[in-house]
Design an enzyme around this catalytic site. Structure first.
Site, short mmCIF file in Angstrom:
data_model
loop_
_atom_site.label_atom_id
_atom_site.label_comp_id
_atom_site.label_asym_id
_atom_site.label_seq_id
_atom_site.Cartn_x
_atom_site.Cartn_y
_atom_site.Cartn_z
N GLU A 179 61.99 15.33 53.64
CA GLU A 179 62.50 16.48 53.92
C GLU A 179 61.82 17.03 55.02
OE1 GLU A 179 63.57 17.86 49.47
OE2 GLU A 179 61.81 18.81 50.24
N GLU A 372 67.37 12.33 46.40
CA GLU A 372 66.80 13.18 45.32
C GLU A 372 67.79 14.03 44.73
OE1 GLU A 372 63.38 15.61 46.12
OE2 GLU A 372 62.38 13.85 47.61
C1 BG6 Z 1 61.72 17.90 46.92
C2 BG6 Z 1 60.40 17.44 47.22
O1 BG6 Z 1 61.66 19.16 47.75
O2 BG6 Z 1 62.14 18.56 45.63
C3 BG6 Z 1 59.76 16.77 46.03
O3 BG6 Z 1 61.02 16.15 47.90
C4 BG6 Z 1 59.95 17.56 44.78
O4 BG6 Z 1 58.52 16.68 46.13
C5 BG6 Z 1 61.47 17.94 44.61
O5 BG6 Z 1 59.21 17.49 43.51
C6 BG6 Z 1 61.77 18.89 43.13
O6 BG6 Z 1 61.06 20.12 43.53
P1 BG6 Z 1 59.83 20.77 42.25
O7 BG6 Z 1 59.37 21.83 42.94
O8 BG6 Z 1 60.99 20.97 41.13
O9 BG6 Z 1 58.96 19.50 42.10
#
Ligand code: BG6
Length: 476
Positions: A179, A372
């Protein structure tokens, strides 16, 4: 038709959110270790509150996380049981170079990852490695000012040379920076940037971004030289910004927000800075620290695929009075009356994934990789530790269905899909354990209590079926 036969189904984690063992086998301290849970976290990750060492008043969840450092064999076996074909993970830079500026790597750190990759291959799981998932050794933060300093490119290059050579034949999919656009919202967590008073924060962020972009191109060059089989990707926190109304002012605002995000990817995919950024920086009097050879490097070493995360779309408005934003992966967004939101206020929009995939593919015509996606939710285990997580299955099935439409009806070239946090891990934005994404429940709470026992949730069997049917059977 549907997904290609070699579609890479799997899950994704980040070292600091799962490994723990923050000081084992010579690992050095990193920025990501120092983000505490609680009210001070936002100030720390945004680079406004100085936290260069642990203190007694805070709890730091990354120190132990879910101790995957010791549990990885058990965890990878569970991933294999679900049928994973890929496991996206990140390397902790400070395990390999504890301070970041050494010339000789830490053998124990290299061995740890080598064993882990071999464990993946035992089950025919392809590792997809993020070289930096937000982490930067603290020594580089303290002594060099992290990515605002051009020397970081040299240290990153050293890391890349070491891991590309050592893991040749074990890893072929790489992502240079997780990201990369997160540097704008969470500069300390994403790039180790802490701001001194009177510093021009925006200028520092663009300078640091330039260094990361040059480092990314250099990594791509070296990866291809070391092994022509290597495939290197960039990684964007994506999510289409919608205009709040059809007022052209709102539409224009949404376009600007979209451009601000795409600027990094424009450079990594097209090999040059887009005109809209150069013009904007000129107006702001910000000079990019171009040095001899940068232009050619960026142009000649563009990425092979585009990785991105997708959790939600966003809503933007040109009206300065509308400041009532809600949560959404650290990027502010206005509420969308047509959507429901997660318990953390992230708006759930599966069609937004299809819209986002089309937008990225139209812009670049390169293969995409969704690295993701998932739902962070509170899970309540029954007396046996079992979690009935229909809400998670619903979220994922709707998103996978939208993703299939983008592939099947719109012709988007998609390499794979890795669900975020296939096993419960620490949340990046809040530091909580209770914000869970996994198919596997981990007995650990926000205060660090629990046995760390792993238990399959209902979604475990469901995802297994999704993978074995190559995404055709999404029923539950
Ligand atoms: C993304 C990141 O922004 O979202 C991860 O690459 C992160 O590291 C994921 O964990 C989900 O966000 P969160 O804050 O719910 O863990």
């Amino acid at each position: 038709m549907g997904f290609r036969e070699d579609f890479l189904w799997g899950g994704a984690t980040a070292a600091n959110q799962c490994e723990g063992a923050y000081n084992v086998d010579g690992r050095g301290l990193a920025n990501v270790d120092l983000a505490p849970i609680g009210d001070d976290r936002v100030g720390v990750i945004k680079g406004k509150l100085k936290m260069f060492d642990f203190d007694d008043q805070h709890f730091y969840p990354a120190k132990e996380a879910i101790d995957m450092f010791h549990y990885y064999k058990e965890d990878i076996a569970l991933f294999a049981e679900m049928g994973f074909r890929v496991y996206r993970l990140s390397i902790a830079w400070s395990r390999i170079f504890p301070n970041g500026d050494e010339t000789v790597p830490n053998e124990a750190g290299l061995r740890f990852y080598e064993d882990l990759f071999k464990e993946c291959h035992k089950y025919n799981i392809e590792p997809l490695v993020t070289i930096t998932h937000f982490d930067c050794p603290m020594h580089l933060v303290k002594e060099y000012g992290a990515w605002r300093n051009r020397t970081l490119i040299t240290f990153y290059e050293r890391l890349c040379r070491v891991i590309f050579n050592r893991f040749k034949g074990l890893v072929k999919y790489w992502i240079t920076f997780n990201e990369i656009n997160m540097i704008m919202e969470a500069p300390f967590m994403a790039a180790g940037l802490y701001f001194e008073e009177n510093e021009n924060e925006e200028a520092v962020k663009y300078i640091a971004s330039h260094h990361e972009l040059v480092a990314s191109a250099l990594a791509t060059k070296i990866a291809h030289e070391v092994d022509p089989e290597n495939k290197v990707g960039c990684m964007l926190a994506a999510g289409a910004p919608y205009p709040r109304t059809s007022n052209p002012e709102d539409v224009w605002k949404a376009k600007q927000v979209e451009n601000e995000n795409y600027f990094f990817i424009d450079v990594q995919v097209r090999g040059e800075y887009p005109a809209y950024v150069l013009k904007a920086l000129e107006r702001k009097n910000i000079t990019l620290p171009f040095e001899e050879g940068d232009k050619e490097l960026l142009k000649e070493h563009t990425v092979d695929f585009i990785g991105f995360s997708y959790y939600s779309s966003s809503v933007v408005s040109a009206d300065p009075e509308l400041t009532d934003t809600i949560g959404g992966n650290l990027f502010p967004t206005l509420p969308n009356p047509y959507l429901k939101a997660s318990e953390w206020g992230w708006q759930i929009d599966s069609l937004g994934l299809r819209i986002t995939m089309n937008a990225i593919y139209d812009r670049y015509q390169k293969p995409l990789f969704i690295v993701e996606n998932g739902l962070g939710a509170v899970d309540t285990p029954d007396e046996n530790g079992y979690v009935d997580d229909d809400y998670r299955i619903k979220y994922l099935s709707e998103h996978i269905s939208a993703m299939r439409h983008a592939v099947e009806y719109d012709g988007v070239d998609l390499l794979g899909y890795t669900v975020w946090g296939p096993i419960d891990i620490v949340s990046a934005s809040t530091g909580e354990m209770n914000k869970r994404y996994g198919f596997i429940y981990v007995d650990r709470d926000n205060e660090g209590r629990g046995t760390l026992k792993r238990t399959k949730k209902k979604s475990f069997e469901w995802y297994k079926k999704v993978i074995s049917s190559n995404g055709r059977d999404l029923d539950f």
